[in-house]
Write a protein that holds these residues in place. Structure first.
Motif, short mmCIF file in Angstrom:
data_model
loop_
_atom_site.label_atom_id
_atom_site.label_comp_id
_atom_site.label_asym_id
_atom_site.label_seq_id
_atom_site.Cartn_x
_atom_site.Cartn_y
_atom_site.Cartn_z
N UNK A 297 -41.26 110.28 107.79
CA UNK A 297 -41.56 110.94 109.06
C UNK A 297 -42.68 111.97 108.91
N UNK A 298 -43.63 111.90 109.83
CA UNK A 298 -44.76 112.81 109.81
C UNK A 298 -44.65 113.94 110.81
N UNK A 299 -43.60 113.89 111.66
CA UNK A 299 -43.41 114.91 112.71
C UNK A 299 -41.94 115.29 112.79
N UNK A 300 -41.66 116.50 113.31
CA UNK A 300 -40.25 116.88 113.53
C UNK A 300 -39.62 116.00 114.60
N UNK A 301 -38.33 115.83 114.62
CA UNK A 301 -37.41 116.31 113.60
C UNK A 301 -37.49 115.43 112.35
N UNK A 302 -36.98 115.93 111.27
CA UNK A 302 -36.91 115.21 109.99
C UNK A 302 -38.27 114.97 109.36
N UNK A 303 -39.25 115.81 109.67
CA UNK A 303 -40.58 115.69 109.05
C UNK A 303 -40.42 115.70 107.53
N UNK A 304 -41.09 114.75 106.88
CA UNK A 304 -41.05 114.66 105.42
C UNK A 304 -39.88 113.87 104.87
N UNK B 74 -46.18 108.52 111.27
CA UNK B 74 -45.55 108.36 109.97
C UNK B 74 -46.56 108.68 108.87
N UNK B 75 -46.06 109.28 107.79
CA UNK B 75 -46.91 109.57 106.64
C UNK B 75 -46.95 108.42 105.65
N UNK B 76 -45.94 107.54 105.69
CA UNK B 76 -45.88 106.42 104.75
C UNK B 76 -44.92 105.38 105.31
N UNK B 77 -45.08 104.15 104.89
CA UNK B 77 -44.17 103.05 105.23
C UNK B 77 -44.20 102.08 104.06
N UNK B 78 -43.01 101.73 103.56
CA UNK B 78 -42.96 100.81 102.42
C UNK B 78 -41.57 100.25 102.21
N UNK B 79 -41.53 99.15 101.45
CA UNK B 79 -40.26 98.59 101.03
C UNK B 79 -39.85 99.30 99.75
N UNK B 80 -38.56 99.66 99.68
CA UNK B 80 -38.04 100.35 98.50
C UNK B 80 -36.76 99.67 98.05
N UNK C 5 -35.77 111.63 99.78
CA UNK C 5 -35.11 112.55 100.70
C UNK C 5 -34.72 111.76 101.96
N UNK C 6 -33.41 111.42 102.05
CA UNK C 6 -32.89 110.69 103.20
C UNK C 6 -31.65 111.40 103.74
N UNK C 7 -31.41 111.22 105.03
CA UNK C 7 -30.24 111.76 105.70
C UNK C 7 -29.00 111.12 105.06
#
Length: 145
Positions: free
Chosen positions: A30-37, A112-118, A127-129
């Protein structure tokens, strides 16, 4: 839908998709609030006149550039964040689906700051909820049956 999501008059419906490609999951940072980063499922606010399934597909496409297959309902979750006075700053009702990746290589959208398969192992270091980690474990366990 208004872009002002702080101090809402009522909960906002958000729709996410847990997208599998083999044994990897598609996540966005996430690049914006809420949950930025924070890393999360691709997803976002439902628009007027749009079904939750249409929202899931649109959000995956907008946030990652990927297309997904059939959707399976995973669950409904509440995300409520209060300010220092105890007033509701954010309140989202989140509807999550599971889907298989069909096409496209992940590329982050505008917010979004990034998008990828993990891999499942990598998720433990991101860092995940906590509720998201639980949903991912539940989905992975269902796939192993």
């Amino acid at each position: 839908m208004s872009n002002d999501r702080t101090y809402p008059a009522r909960p906002i419906v958000g729709v996410g998709a847990l997208v599998w490609r083999g044994d990897q999951i598609l996540l966005v940072k996430r690049g914006k609030p809420p949950a930025k980063g924070e890393w999360s499922l691709p997803g976002g606010g439902q628009e007027l006149g749009e079904t939750v399934e249409e929202t899931a597909r649109r959000e995956v496409r907008e946030e990652t550039g990927c297309e997904i297959g059939a959707l399976t309902f995973l669950g409904v979750f509440d995300s409520i964040e209060r300010d220092e006075k105890g007033d509701v700053l954010y309140h989202f009702t989140l509807v999550d689906f599971e889907a298989e990746w069909v096409s496209g290589e992940p590329s982050p959208g505008e917010a979004e700051d990034d998008a990828r398969f993990v891999s499942l192992e990598e998720i433990e270091h991101l860092k995940v909820w906590d509720a998201l980690a639980d949903v991912i474990r539940m989905s992975a366990a269902g796939r192993r049956r």
